[in-house]
Enzyme design. Structure first.
Site, short mmCIF file in Angstrom:
data_model
loop_
_atom_site.label_atom_id
_atom_site.label_comp_id
_atom_site.label_asym_id
_atom_site.label_seq_id
_atom_site.Cartn_x
_atom_site.Cartn_y
_atom_site.Cartn_z
N ASP A 50 0.83 -1.21 0.00
CA ASP A 50 0.00 0.00 0.00
C ASP A 50 0.86 1.26 0.00
OD1 ASP A 50 -2.11 -1.73 0.22
OD2 ASP A 50 -2.95 -0.82 2.03
N HIS A 193 3.86 -2.20 3.00
CA HIS A 193 3.85 -0.85 2.43
C HIS A 193 5.17 -0.58 1.70
CE1 HIS A 193 0.88 -0.74 5.66
NE2 HIS A 193 0.30 0.25 5.02
#
Ligand SMILES: [Zn+2]
Length: 237
Positions: A50, A193
């Protein structure tokens, strides 16, 4: 009087707990259908990243390339504007791209118009920079809100959460790897991430460092697939 006040406070507490579960629990389906994990009887797992693209994205892509692993990247439109070449490299390497809104806002209390804009603006930027139009959506902070699912439905997009979080915004590399290796099983969708929300600073080197160990160990047991592959055809769950 005291008992009435106590009953009212308990009612408010219960209501707050119910709303929190509906919008924030990774596995909840109360507001709309959300992909959380794949078939637990198939030895496949999906890595997801993400908040990118970001400064760590090329390093993450290099580790995945060496391991022969494909993943799914949920991109923020503003970060694609900042790192358009990184976004194109993600697509060129055969990974899947999902929409993570334009500026990574909290969707709580947002009007349907504002939620739609956050999704549509990211779609426009991603499509113009990569020629790829995402079909997957991951809400910032994992928070869904009223109106989101009808917006996704009209755009033929699917909401995707996760079943395993590496908590890589707070753990060191060893902790990230240990956390993921301990919790992953067949059908897991893993959250990591490769960037930071637009306007925020953070260091994703710990994620990249943990990733080598994660893919090395998990490759021995599981096949890595993209999120769309996890839910396609015979692997539908
Ligand atoms: Zn995010």
């Amino acid at each position: 009087m005291f008992l009435w006040t106590l009953a009212f406070l308990l009612f408010l507490g219960a209501l707050a707990a119910i709303v929190y579960y509906a919008v924030a629990a990774p596995g909840t389906q109360w507001l709309g259908r959300t992909r959380v994990r794949g078939n637990p009887s198939a030895e496949i797992i999906a890595l997801t990243f993400d908040d990118g693209p970001g400064e760590a994205t090329p390093h993450v892509l290099e580790i995945l390339r060496k391991a022969g692993v494909r993943a799914t990247f949920f991109l923020c439109g503003q970060n694609v504007e900042r790192f358009p070449e990184h976004a194109r490299r993600i697509v060129a390497a055969g990974h899947e791209i999902g929409n993570h809104t334009h500026s990574h806002p909290y969707l709580l209390w947002k009007t349907p118009g504002k939620i739609a804009w956050a999704i549509d603006r990211a779609q426009e930027v991603i499509a113009s920079q990569t020629r790829y139009r995402p079909r997957l959506f991951r809400p910032p902070y994992g928070l869904r809100w009223f109106g989101l699912f009808s917006i996704l439905h009209r755009r033929e997009m699917t909401a995707v959460m996760w079943s395993v979080s590496g908590r890589d915004w707070r753990l060191p590399a060893t902790g990230i790897a240990e956390c993921i290796l301990r919790k992953t099983n067949a059908g897991s969708i893993i959250l990591l991430h490769d960037g930071c929300p637009p306007g925020k600073r953070g260091d994703r080197r710990q994620t990249a460092e943990a990733l080598e160990e994660i893919v090395r160990v998990l490759s021995e047991r599981y096949q890595f697939v993209t999120v769309s592959e996890m839910f396609s055809g015979a692997q539908q769950f």
